[in-house]
Scaffold this active site. Sequence first.
Site, PDB file in Angstrom:
ATOM      1  N   ASP A   2      35.128   5.088  92.155  1.00  0.00           N
ATOM      2  CA  ASP A   2      35.673   5.003  93.509  1.00  0.00           C
ATOM      3  C   ASP A   2      36.419   3.689  93.726  1.00  0.00           C
ATOM      4  O   ASP A   2      37.537   3.666  94.242  1.00  0.00           O
ATOM      5  CB  ASP A   2      34.555   5.174  94.552  1.00  0.00           C
ATOM      6  CG  ASP A   2      33.849   6.523  94.436  1.00  0.00           C
ATOM      7  OD1 ASP A   2      33.537   6.941  93.302  1.00  0.00           O
ATOM      8  OD2 ASP A   2      33.592   7.168  95.477  1.00  0.00           O
ATOM      9  N   ARG A  11      24.617   9.288 102.201  1.00  0.00           N
ATOM     10  CA  ARG A  11      23.875  10.048 101.216  1.00  0.00           C
ATOM     11  C   ARG A  11      23.497   9.236  99.979  1.00  0.00           C
ATOM     12  O   ARG A  11      22.374   9.299  99.499  1.00  0.00           O
ATOM     13  CB  ARG A  11      24.765  11.233 100.819  1.00  0.00           C
ATOM     14  CG  ARG A  11      24.260  12.143  99.777  1.00  0.00           C
ATOM     15  CD  ARG A  11      25.380  13.099  99.379  1.00  0.00           C
ATOM     16  NE  ARG A  11      26.400  12.465  98.564  1.00  0.00           N
ATOM     17  CZ  ARG A  11      27.703  12.739  98.658  1.00  0.00           C
ATOM     18  NH1 ARG A  11      28.156  13.616  99.524  1.00  0.00           N
ATOM     19  NH2 ARG A  11      28.555  12.128  97.871  1.00  0.00           N
ATOM     20  N   GLU A  12      24.431   8.443  99.447  1.00  0.00           N
ATOM     21  CA  GLU A  12      24.156   7.773  98.176  1.00  0.00           C
ATOM     22  C   GLU A  12      24.149   6.252  98.260  1.00  0.00           C
ATOM     23  O   GLU A  12      23.402   5.609  97.552  1.00  0.00           O
ATOM     24  CB  GLU A  12      25.133   8.261  97.103  1.00  0.00           C
ATOM     25  CG  GLU A  12      24.884   9.727  96.742  1.00  0.00           C
ATOM     26  CD  GLU A  12      25.839  10.262  95.706  1.00  0.00           C
ATOM     27  OE1 GLU A  12      25.735   9.864  94.539  1.00  0.00           O
ATOM     28  OE2 GLU A  12      26.699  11.088  96.079  1.00  0.00           O
ATOM     29  N   TRP A  17      35.725   6.353  85.553  1.00  0.00           N
ATOM     30  CA  TRP A  17      34.614   5.610  86.175  1.00  0.00           C
ATOM     31  C   TRP A  17      34.347   4.362  85.330  1.00  0.00           C
ATOM     32  O   TRP A  17      34.550   3.235  85.793  1.00  0.00           O
ATOM     33  CB  TRP A  17      33.379   6.515  86.311  1.00  0.00           C
ATOM     34  CG  TRP A  17      33.400   7.290  87.604  1.00  0.00           C
ATOM     35  CD1 TRP A  17      32.602   7.078  88.693  1.00  0.00           C
ATOM     36  CD2 TRP A  17      34.284   8.370  87.965  1.00  0.00           C
ATOM     37  NE1 TRP A  17      32.951   7.958  89.711  1.00  0.00           N
ATOM     38  CE2 TRP A  17      33.962   8.755  89.292  1.00  0.00           C
ATOM     39  CE3 TRP A  17      35.325   9.038  87.332  1.00  0.00           C
ATOM     40  CZ2 TRP A  17      34.647   9.776  89.967  1.00  0.00           C
ATOM     41  CZ3 TRP A  17      35.998  10.057  88.004  1.00  0.00           C
ATOM     42  CH2 TRP A  17      35.655  10.415  89.299  1.00  0.00           C
ATOM     43  N   ASP A  57      30.243   4.390  97.468  1.00  0.00           N
ATOM     44  CA  ASP A  57      30.963   5.649  97.704  1.00  0.00           C
ATOM     45  C   ASP A  57      30.896   6.030  99.174  1.00  0.00           C
ATOM     46  O   ASP A  57      31.884   6.380  99.786  1.00  0.00           O
ATOM     47  CB  ASP A  57      30.410   6.761  96.808  1.00  0.00           C
ATOM     48  CG  ASP A  57      28.920   7.005  97.046  1.00  0.00           C
ATOM     49  OD1 ASP A  57      28.205   6.079  97.471  1.00  0.00           O
ATOM     50  OD2 ASP A  57      28.456   8.129  96.793  1.00  0.00           O
ATOM     51  N   HIS A 104      34.246   8.080 102.913  1.00  0.00           N
ATOM     52  CA  HIS A 104      34.431   7.806 101.484  1.00  0.00           C
ATOM     53  C   HIS A 104      35.830   7.206 101.326  1.00  0.00           C
ATOM     54  O   HIS A 104      36.804   7.874 101.618  1.00  0.00           O
ATOM     55  CB  HIS A 104      34.429   9.142 100.740  1.00  0.00           C
ATOM     56  CG  HIS A 104      33.273   9.399  99.853  1.00  0.00           C
ATOM     57  ND1 HIS A 104      32.008   9.656 100.318  1.00  0.00           N
ATOM     58  CD2 HIS A 104      33.192   9.502  98.494  1.00  0.00           C
ATOM     59  CE1 HIS A 104      31.210   9.896  99.282  1.00  0.00           C
ATOM     60  NE2 HIS A 104      31.897   9.799  98.174  1.00  0.00           N
ATOM     61  N   GLU A 108      35.294  12.446 102.070  1.00  0.00           N
ATOM     62  CA  GLU A 108      35.084  12.637 100.635  1.00  0.00           C
ATOM     63  C   GLU A 108      35.870  13.841 100.124  1.00  0.00           C
ATOM     64  O   GLU A 108      36.486  13.798  99.067  1.00  0.00           O
ATOM     65  CB  GLU A 108      33.584  12.868 100.388  1.00  0.00           C
ATOM     66  CG  GLU A 108      33.221  13.207  98.968  1.00  0.00           C
ATOM     67  CD  GLU A 108      31.731  13.499  98.812  1.00  0.00           C
ATOM     68  OE1 GLU A 108      31.084  13.830  99.820  1.00  0.00           O
ATOM     69  OE2 GLU A 108      31.231  13.397  97.681  1.00  0.00           O
TER      70      GLU A 108
HETATM   71  C1  RAM Z   1      29.729  11.522  94.278  1.00  0.00           C
HETATM   72  C2  RAM Z   1      29.965  10.191  94.867  1.00  0.00           C
HETATM   73  C3  RAM Z   1      31.175   9.474  94.372  1.00  0.00           C
HETATM   74  C4  RAM Z   1      31.752  10.015  93.124  1.00  0.00           C
HETATM   75  C5  RAM Z   1      30.730  10.684  92.261  1.00  0.00           C
HETATM   76  C6  RAM Z   1      31.320  11.325  91.046  1.00  0.00           C
HETATM   77  O1  RAM Z   1      28.454  11.960  94.551  1.00  0.00           O
HETATM   78  O2  RAM Z   1      29.952  10.273  96.258  1.00  0.00           O
HETATM   79  O3  RAM Z   1      32.191   9.345  95.329  1.00  0.00           O
HETATM   80  O4  RAM Z   1      32.306   8.947  92.415  1.00  0.00           O
HETATM   81  O5  RAM Z   1      29.925  11.581  92.904  1.00  0.00           O
END
Ligand code: RAM
Length: 853
Positions: free
Chosen positions: A455, A447-448, A522, A443, A765, A747
């Site tokens: 995505d 952060r993640e 998803w 993503d 993103h 994002e």
């Molecule tokens: C966010 C992520 C991602 C998304 C989910 C639902 O934190 O960055 O892009 O798919 O949540």
Amino acid sequence: MELARLRTLNRIEPLGIDQTPEFSWMLRSSARDTVQSSYRIVVTAGPLTVWDSGRVDSDAQSFIAYAGEPLRSRTEYRWTVTVTDNHGHTASASAGFETALFADDWRAQWAESTIPRPAAEGWGHGTQPPAVEFLRDFRLDGAVRRARLYATALGAYRLTVNGVRPDDRELAPEFSVYRSRLYVQTYDVTAFLRVGGNELSMYVGDGWYHCPVTRPLSHAQRETPAVLFQLELEYADGTTQIVSSDDAVTCRTGPVQSSDLYWGERYDATAIPSVAQRARVVNLGYDNLVAQPLEPIRAVAVLPAVSLHIAPSGDRIIDFGQIVAGRVRVRIDAPHGTEVALEHFEATTPDGEYFNGTLAGQKDVYVSDGKPQIYEPIFTFHGFRYLRVTGLEAIDLADFEAVVLSTPKDSAGSFESSDARLNRLHENVVWSQRNNTMSIPTDCPTREKAGFTGDIQMYAPAAYANEDMTSFLEAWLRNLEADQLPDGVVPMTVPFTTLYESLSLRMSAQFGTTGVTGIAGWSDAAVIVPWEIYRATGSTAVLERSYASMKAWCDSVIDTARHMRGSDDIPEELDRHLWNTGFHFGEWLIPSQHQKEGDWDNTRSSAFYVAPFFGYRSLSLFAQVARLLDRDADHHRYLEEAEATKAAIQRVFMSADELPTPLMGGYVLAFAFGLVPDERRMAYGAKLVSILDDNDGLLDTGFVATPYLLDVLVEIGRPDLAVGLVWEDRMPSWLYQVDQGATAIWENWDAIAPDGMPTTSSLDHYAFGAVDDWITREIAGIQAAAPGYKRIVIAPRTDVPLTFCARTLLTPYGEVGIHWTTESLDVTIPANTTAVVHWGGDVHAVGSGSYHF
Ligand code: RAM
């Protein structure tokens, strides 16, 4: 005519494969209307021919599976393809591949660190234990003719042989579902060995395996770094020897005091290595070992620092001019004991201050031993454009470079137009893709760093417009299958990790379900991603490989719909065909439906249509897949399920001239998935336009509907509105981001407010970058009329504010090129394809070659 771009499993001469190879090539010809009439493939191992396909009268030139004698472990092969075309020309070319160490040939034992290690805590804070260096000394009695090393680790490792890195890969063994797919790397180390004493070192940091955020699901985790390697030697006289990890491996700590993917690395050059101690041999088996199926992560670019400024606070901040994923390489010449801190971040505040909204420290620290040194962290990477530097007396910009890390892929093309903002938008898409395709599709790189299934599901077509994604995405799909639960549920991220498992369980608890449940848009990646690979490549082999996984996912949708009652307001005989229970992200990030921290309630405003609509999407695509693969029984069964779902959706949601919600995305998805009843098309189209009007002409769709928005506006006869949205520059819009100086895709549309203040949103993103696919098809005008571009349509939309547009696109057959101006059109159509060209109100059917209209 000549042959070009030979690929084995979509890779250039791969070293160490354990899958059945598939071959592809391209024809290039100066003659127009070229079509391949036959091919012949011969595969050899040394003097032996192991496969001769014979002459095959066929125009197929990609995904041709090897069908010779069983391939042998750790063996070099060459293949030669000879092609004839319809003009009577013949051409040949050859390429190589080498097999990996197959399962039966493993002799090495896993060696685990014996250095005490505190248990990992929740979300890491850069306090992880030191990296561990594993060492193995060995002697060679004579000159070595050929040496291959097969290696992997629990953690992220860097290999050196006699102090030298044999290649430039980073962060091996990369990110995968370790319990079933731990990648093994193959190295040619022949040049790095010497007669007499040798030393092999694997320096192992936490990587994904041990990082508290990304570590595998708890039940499959080991808590200690470990290595496995097997060095296969062939002496000049033909004798062989194996040196492998065993009880002679030792371990020690060194300069890397801690390494974390989110918090960064601490490198202490003054640290004295601990005394090497024996590692422990453990039996972890070989069942999960898989030859790395994609190109290794590497530095794909190095960017110079662009400027340095002193913020009002006195902070010294370096700007690299571009958001990247990777790390900073810096020349440091500082007194002994100096601590230099490098903090990476994506955007400054309007007055130029450090701002980090990412939850991740992204801070590397280097402690100088007084000697000049070039430092680049080993076991971490960051998402950043800016760097705050503390601890250095003077800063010379020439000492700083940004090293961009990614999984290298063949570039699939370029875009240029008369509009600089549109060009920048395209560049931003390309950057977000590069920054988010490191080993797995992620993503964001900050952060993640997580493999969110949604995505990539929505972005895959745009990804193919920019890079050849096949080996990368297929590798990820094997991980998806490995993480798919026994009931067919596909988790929100792949790899699925402890963090997201606990999040899923919490959501279940809030939404009246138990366990990990499927998420609309998803989990559907299980069906949609293979489908998009098929559309881009024409390969049914890809669908074959994913078939069981697709089917299991569809069964999970069907079962959930059948067994979980959605609403008492819906008659049971309809409800049983609707996937309408459990937690869903809904459209996700609809501008008007602001997400509140920790509160998932607002996702309900779109989840109630997103879930059944995507359920239908997966079922109907899978029914098509079954037909393509001649699985008649499945075809009928899933078509029936899909039709029943469609009928239920139409009865429950579409019995009036408007949907039960005034959200744009409901209409967009209904049209995009073919759910709108004929008699409602006019009304729904008008309604969508009126919602757009009421919203001041601005889009209001989230992640999963935005990729379809512009196509749907074209479909309902309002291409002007689609074009208007591309050139819109008020927030929310793509060009608003560009005007705000974005160098990647955000994002959230409001990730940087009009006053220039960044938010906690990621600035990198790719999801909303899906628009690049539409721009390629509709503005540049290159469309696939058949999967894999066997038939091409050239139809640029000239009712746009451009005076020229140029695009190249690499298809499985070769490059399509287009350059149009307000006066003329130039196109190049690759060999072995045909095209229909729409220009100036005329339609021309052409074969391969270059044309001017
Ligand atoms: C966010 C992520 C991602 C998304 C989910 C639902 O934190 O960055 O892009 O798919 O949540």
